[in-house]
Scaffold this active site. Structure first.
Site, PDB file in Angstrom:
ATOM      1  N   ASN A 169     -45.148  23.820   6.791  1.00 56.14           N
ATOM      2  CA  ASN A 169     -44.396  24.709   7.712  1.00 56.14           C
ATOM      3  C   ASN A 169     -45.461  26.112   8.003  1.00 56.14           C
ATOM      4  OD1 ASN A 169     -43.652  25.757   5.050  1.00 56.14           O
ATOM      5  ND2 ASN A 169     -42.434  27.059   5.824  1.00 56.14           N
ATOM      6  N   LYS A 192     -53.756  21.077  -2.804  1.00 56.30           N
ATOM      7  CA  LYS A 192     -53.369  19.789  -1.983  1.00 56.30           C
ATOM      8  C   LYS A 192     -52.525  20.258  -0.717  1.00 56.30           C
ATOM      9  CE  LYS A 192     -49.573  17.665  -2.104  1.00 56.30           C
ATOM     10  NZ  LYS A 192     -49.432  17.022  -0.503  1.00 56.30           N
ATOM     11  N   PRO A 193     -52.912  20.296   0.377  1.00 56.33           N
ATOM     12  CA  PRO A 193     -52.053  20.541   1.642  1.00 56.33           C
ATOM     13  C   PRO A 193     -50.949  19.484   1.834  1.00 56.33           C
ATOM     14  CG  PRO A 193     -54.012  19.790   2.369  1.00 56.33           C
ATOM     15  CD  PRO A 193     -54.012  19.972   1.032  1.00 56.33           C
ATOM     16  N   ASP A 194     -49.841  19.746   2.585  1.00 53.57           N
ATOM     17  CA  ASP A 194     -49.218  18.577   3.147  1.00 53.57           C
ATOM     18  C   ASP A 194     -49.908  17.878   3.976  1.00 53.57           C
ATOM     19  OD1 ASP A 194     -45.919  17.917   3.622  1.00 53.57           O
ATOM     20  OD2 ASP A 194     -47.136  17.220   5.169  1.00 53.57           O
ATOM     21  N   GLY A 243     -42.672  25.229  -1.634  1.00 49.80           N
ATOM     22  CA  GLY A 243     -41.821  24.210  -1.417  1.00 49.80           C
ATOM     23  C   GLY A 243     -40.189  24.263  -1.586  1.00 49.80           C
ATOM     24  N   SER A 244     -39.890  23.089  -1.802  1.00 41.02           N
ATOM     25  CA  SER A 244     -38.452  23.061  -2.010  1.00 41.02           C
ATOM     26  C   SER A 244     -38.071  23.310  -3.665  1.00 41.02           C
ATOM     27  CB  SER A 244     -37.963  21.594  -1.867  1.00 41.02           C
ATOM     28  OG  SER A 244     -38.324  20.572  -2.643  1.00 41.02           O
ATOM     29  N   GLU A 265     -42.609  29.725  -4.997  1.00 44.86           N
ATOM     30  CA  GLU A 265     -41.901  30.024  -3.974  1.00 44.86           C
ATOM     31  C   GLU A 265     -40.987  29.035  -3.482  1.00 44.86           C
ATOM     32  OE1 GLU A 265     -41.839  31.375   0.424  1.00 44.86           O
ATOM     33  OE2 GLU A 265     -42.491  33.006  -0.789  1.00 44.86           O
ATOM     34  N   CYS A 299     -39.024  29.458   4.781  1.00 46.37           N
ATOM     35  CA  CYS A 299     -38.228  29.840   3.389  1.00 46.37           C
ATOM     36  C   CYS A 299     -37.533  30.908   3.517  1.00 46.37           C
ATOM     37  CB  CYS A 299     -39.090  29.802   2.221  1.00 46.37           C
ATOM     38  SG  CYS A 299     -39.834  28.237   1.891  1.00 46.37           S
ATOM     39  N   GLU A 397     -29.685  24.702   2.433  1.00 43.94           N
ATOM     40  CA  GLU A 397     -30.702  25.226   3.340  1.00 43.94           C
ATOM     41  C   GLU A 397     -30.911  24.167   4.604  1.00 43.94           C
ATOM     42  OE1 GLU A 397     -35.071  27.325   2.996  1.00 43.94           O
ATOM     43  OE2 GLU A 397     -34.432  25.411   1.582  1.00 43.94           O
TER      44      GLU A 397
END
Length: 528
Positions: A169, A192-194, A243-244, A265, A299, A397
């Protein structure tokens, strides 16, 4: 491949895109002969944007091998020399801000303002950490146990190789800002990026190299979260994750079993409280931005608003008007205020939660449907009322442009409902300063922003920021955001006589003597 003409306000240099694709296979993963490619698609059009390498366990092993070798020399550099590199990086980010914003928009589909927020965040972090590192990282003297006879100092050593797993995001801001602090502290980083948004990370790597960062100090391994993310969590000396909450718990268990430090976070269900003395007309556009910036895909976005019944109707009319004034659009330009969702899965999730709410009796005040006439994954900013406790989005969420407004009797009920959640990341309060501050101090959240949604709290980088409850552990920003990437070592020396006194001192006098010495030290302010 050339980009579609309708998006070519500033076409990306194709040689740069090709170079970044090679970075994802050659430099980052070590797979020099790899033919495993993963297509990267833009939410803005139906064609492939590019590709990156598909990382494996072996690629992560290679990245850590390189990083550990490079980290030793990097840590031996004086902190002032490391800082010089990030000051040059700061200048390069400013110079290439338009190109960076283009990459962000192409990867995420967000509006230009939200893309620029990311560029500004990286500039802010590079400046801040470059300024505080020379003060925080060198060895410093501290008060010893006893004046004159004890000296002590604090030495900060880098953790080693920091693992970083960042989301889609905010691919530039969350992909490189945390790495800046870890690198300035003397660590190497394996990130590691998404892999739906890898190019923002890769161009950051390219700019860091240009600024003088030694090769292999920052490794970027593109691949799946299960394979690459899992391998990083098994090998790193410290893990930074955004992330989640669900994934954060899994990673926390992995690093916890290894007794490795962890900063995360995680998710949020962020509340906003409107005080009766709030200036609604003055703040209503800011309130809408707090809910719908980046299409609600952040977030800290507000997803629930509590309004006392004395001003409820007035607020609802103003909020509907502000929401309906939001302009949806796409393209590499400033001509719209809300862009796309990231892709089909996110669109299905948002639509499913809205449909569930509508089926269970919620009222869709405005929005509530996708807009394929604008783009494949655009969804209208949506305001709901009459959201009951049995409705999924009352507690889950959404991570999309959906917010519900709830009438409450008074501020006490609003605070109770705001805190009635397993999350505690961000909250927002609108009202006169004294009223709003009193409310803010009673909300359970890692950050509370007064008369703004989240931007003031996020951008106040000198203060640590993070979540409580299931919204995270540890903090980014502030001094803690840098020192968390270090190990604190206490080096103390004893002079003149042992801590337990000279040999000739009778043991029965030891306790009385030490107690008297401590009292004297406090009286003379020698001791803290």
């Amino acid at each position: 491949m050339p980009l579609p003409h309708r998006l070519e306000e500033r076409p990306l240099p194709q040689d740069l895109l090709s170079e970044l694709q090679q970075l994802s296979t050659n430099f980052a993963t070590g797979s020099l002969d790899s033919s495993e490619h993963h297509a990267v698609n833009s939410p803005l059009f139906d064609e492939e944007l590019g590709w990156v390498g598909t990382g494996t366990d072996a690629d992560v092993d290679e990245a850590f091998l390189r990083a550990r070798k490079a980290q030793k020399g990097w840590a031996e550099l004086d902190v002032k020399d490391r800082v010089k590199i990030f000051r040059r990086f700061h200048r390069l980010v400013g110079k290439h801000r338009e190109l960076l914003a283009d990459f962000i928009q192409l990867e995420t589909g967000k509006d230009r303002t939200a893309a620029y927020d990311e560029v500004l965040d990286v500039l802010n972090n590079a400046r801040y950490h470059a300024n505080i590192a020379p003060k925080l990282l060198p060895t410093v003297k501290r008060p010893g146990a006893f004046p004159l006879i004890t000296s002590t100092s604090l030495q900060r050593l880098p953790k080693g190789v920091v693992g970083q797993i960042s989301p889609w995001n905010y691919p530039l801001a969350l992909g490189i800002s945390d790495a800046i602090a870890a690198l300035i502290a003397g660590n190497a980083v394996v990130a590691k990026p998404d892999w739906s948004t890898p190019f923002s990370n890769l161009i950051s790597l390219r700019l860091l190299q240009e600024a003088g960062l030694p090769h292999d100090v920052l490794q970027i391994v593109t691949g799946s979260g299960e394979v690459v993310g899992g391998a990083i969590s098994q090998k790193c000396d410290y893990l930074m994750f955004t992330g989640s909450t669900q994934t954060g718990k899994i990673l926390g268990k992995t690093v916890g079993e290894r007794l490795v430090g962890y900063s995360a976070e995680l998710g949020g269900k962020n509340p906003m409280i409107i005080a009766p003395d709030a200036d609604i007309e003055k703040h209503i556009d800011t309130i809408a931005t707090a809910c719908f910036s980046n299409s609600g895909q952040l977030c800290v976005s507000i997803e629930r608003i509590y309004v006392p019944e004395s001003i409820y109707d007035e607020f609802l009319r103003a909020f509907q008007r502000a929401t309906e004034s939001i302009v949806l659009g796409k393209g590499l330009n400033w001509g719209y205020t809300m862009g796309s969702l990231i892709g089909p899965e996110q669109l299905d999730r948002v639509q499913g939660l809205v449909d569930d709410a509508r089926a269970k009796g919620a009222t869709v005040l405005t929005g509530g449907k996708p807009r394929p006439d604008i783009g494949p994954y655009h969804f209208e900013p949506t305001v709901l009322t009459n959201v009951g406790a049995d409705i999924k989005l009352a507690t889950q969420e959404v991570f999309g442009p959906v917010v519900f407004v709830q009438r409450v009797r008074d501020i006490d009920e609003a605070i109770f409902l705001a805190n009635e959640t397993s999350y505690g990341l961000n909250a927002s309060v609108f009202g006169k300063p004294e009223t709003a501050r009193d409310i803010a101090e009673r909300i359970d959240a890692g950050g509370v922003t007064i008369n703004d949604g989240y931007a003031a709290t996020w951008a106040s980088i000198s203060t640590p920021l993070g979540g409580v409850k299931e919204s995270g552990v540890a903090r980014r920003h502030g001094e803690e955001g840098l020192t968390k990437y270090t190990e604190a070592k206490n080096i103390s020396a004893q002079r003149i006589m042992p801590m337990r006194g000279p040999r000739w001192l009778p043991r029965r006098f030891y306790g009385s003597l030490m107690t008297a010495a401590l009292r004297l030290g406090r009286f003379l302010r020698f001791l803290p």
